[in-house]
Enzyme design. Structure first.
Site, short mmCIF file in Angstrom:
data_model
loop_
_atom_site.label_atom_id
_atom_site.label_comp_id
_atom_site.label_asym_id
_atom_site.label_seq_id
_atom_site.Cartn_x
_atom_site.Cartn_y
_atom_site.Cartn_z
N TYR A 309 0.85 -1.19 0.00
CA TYR A 309 0.00 0.00 0.00
C TYR A 309 0.88 1.24 0.00
O TYR A 309 1.80 1.34 0.82
CB TYR A 309 -0.87 0.05 1.26
N GLU A 395 -25.83 4.93 15.90
CA GLU A 395 -26.61 6.09 15.49
C GLU A 395 -25.75 7.31 15.20
O GLU A 395 -25.82 7.91 14.12
CB GLU A 395 -27.67 6.44 16.55
#
Length: 416
Positions: A309, A395
């Site tokens: 990477y 949430e």
């Protein structure tokens, strides 16, 4: 921008339960790298219902959605889709029980212990909001659902298939859920994620009976001397102000105590924040392993790079432009973060097209858990990405990631 998001407040509130359901479904049905067929189909079907031009099967399972909305910039939003070959131990009611098949045919538990399931839900939500409110922006929106991030192959595979058939982005944007107080946003100009390189090295010796070492070229000793010498790449070859990590995670050789084996295998992982440092570390690994092998009378070892990477380096001007909008919207929940030692292939898109990109973090930890750990000076005890106990406070995390992605897109494409 803040006014715009406030206008969308009721719709965002209504969308959150839908995204939570998508997340839980994806969480229960994780798919290994380059096998994300179900996930890709869900994303593609969603985009089609919203009026996007959808291309599928890019880089094996990648999905690209294009939504044209007059003249203006091309803004690319990206999410990765793959899960990990590991068991989940969170005990959540929607925890993964999935079993997958590795490339070698072996079976493995599969779970979304890095958060890519949430990344998909975020992007699906942002794609929906922007499609439903085209009066707020102009230009072209390109949403990319990418396979194979965990093995460092997905971005390049998509790029190879995309060729010149898609519009060149003016800006590329992406985000990742990380350990951090849920609802927070961490940005940074310059290097934000390290380069990562995993290397498989096979030393060839000459086997013999353990009682007759003079007849052998002992690959165990070659591997052992190499393991010690490799540590000097950081301690003696890397400047003190240049961060680098080299970890040897595995040495494998032999079957019995009185047999000198023919071969020994060493596996290591490297992290760095500069291309120059990374290149030097790679050259040093090759030099040390070859020289130690030759010093024992053996030939060159086999050196294979398993996963690689590049360093993720956020564009300075683009990050400054985006951070102004993040601060305006999130206020005290937005902050400049430190670089992470994790790695990503997200930057391959920007490197290939030679366009600016920005990557940022969204905190996903239960606020009470975070505050308790912070107070005790024990942040490191919170299960992080790739832990079997990695959990998200849904949430606030879903809402923050959704809003951050929309804010980011509108930073370049909003109608002024």
């Amino acid at each position: 921008m803040t006014t715009t998001l406030k206008q969308l407040g009721p719709e965002i509130d209504a969308l959150l339960p839908k995204l939570a359901a998508i997340y839980k479904d994806l969480h229960q049905h994780p798919e290994l790298s380059m096998q994300e067929f179900r996930t890709a189909s869900i994303a593609a079907d969603h985009l089609k219902t919203l009026g996007y031009e959808v291309s599928e099967g890019l880089g094996t399972t990648g999905v690209v959605g294009i939504l044209k909305n007059g003249s203006g910039p091309v803004v690319m939003l990206r999410a990765d889709m793959d899960a990990l070959p590991m068991a989940e131990k969170t005990g959540l009611p929607y925890a993964s029980q999935a079993i997958g098949e590795m490339p070698d045919g072996s079976k493995t538990p599969v779970s979304h212990m890095c958060g890519h399931d949430l990344h998909v839900a975020w992007l699906m939500g942002a794609a929906e909001l922007l499609a439903n409110h085209r009066s707020l922006w102009h230009g072209t929106l390109m949403v990319v659902f990418q396979p194979g991030e965990e093995i460092g192959q997905g971005a390049l595979a998509m790029i190879a298939d995309m060729k010149d058939d898609f519009p060149k982005p003016d800006i590329i944007l992406g985000q990742h859920v990380m350990v951090g107080k849920a609802g927070t946003v961490g940005y940074r100009a310059g290097a934000i994620l390290s380069a990562g390189d995993s290397v498989h090295i096979k030393f060839h010796g000459k086997g013999a009976h353990g009682s007759m070492p003079q007849n052998a070229i002992d690959p165990v000793m070659i591997a052992a001397y190499s393991a010690v010498r490799l540590q000097t790449i950081v301690s003696r070859e890397t400047a003190p102000l240049d961060s680098a990590v080299l970890t040897i995670g595995s040495i494998q050789a032999g079957t019995k105590e009185n047999i000198i084996p023919d071969d020994a295998i060493l596996k290591l992982n490297m992290r760095s924040y500069k291309d120059t440092v990374r290149d030097k570390m790679i050259r040093s690994v090759k030099r040390i392993c070859c020289c130690e092998s030759h010093a024992s009378g053996a030939g060159d070892p086999e050196i294979e790079f398993i996963d690689s990477y590049p360093v993720t380096v956020n564009d300075q001007q683009a990050t400054e432009r985006l951070s102004e909008q993040f601060i305006a919207h999130f206020g005290e929940r937005c902050f400049e973060t430190q670089p992470a030692t994790a790695s990503e292939d997200f930057s391959q898109f920007g490197r290939h097209w030679q366009v600016p990109y920005v990557f940022w973090f969204i905190g996903g930890t239960d606020p009470q858990v975070w505050l308790k750990a912070e107070k005790a000076g024990a942040i490191e005890t919170i299960p992080a990405n790739h832990s079997s106990q990695f959990t998200l406070h849904l949430e606030e995390t879903i809402q923050a990631g959704l809003e951050a992605m929309v804010v980011a897109a509108l930073t370049w494409s909003a109608v002024r």
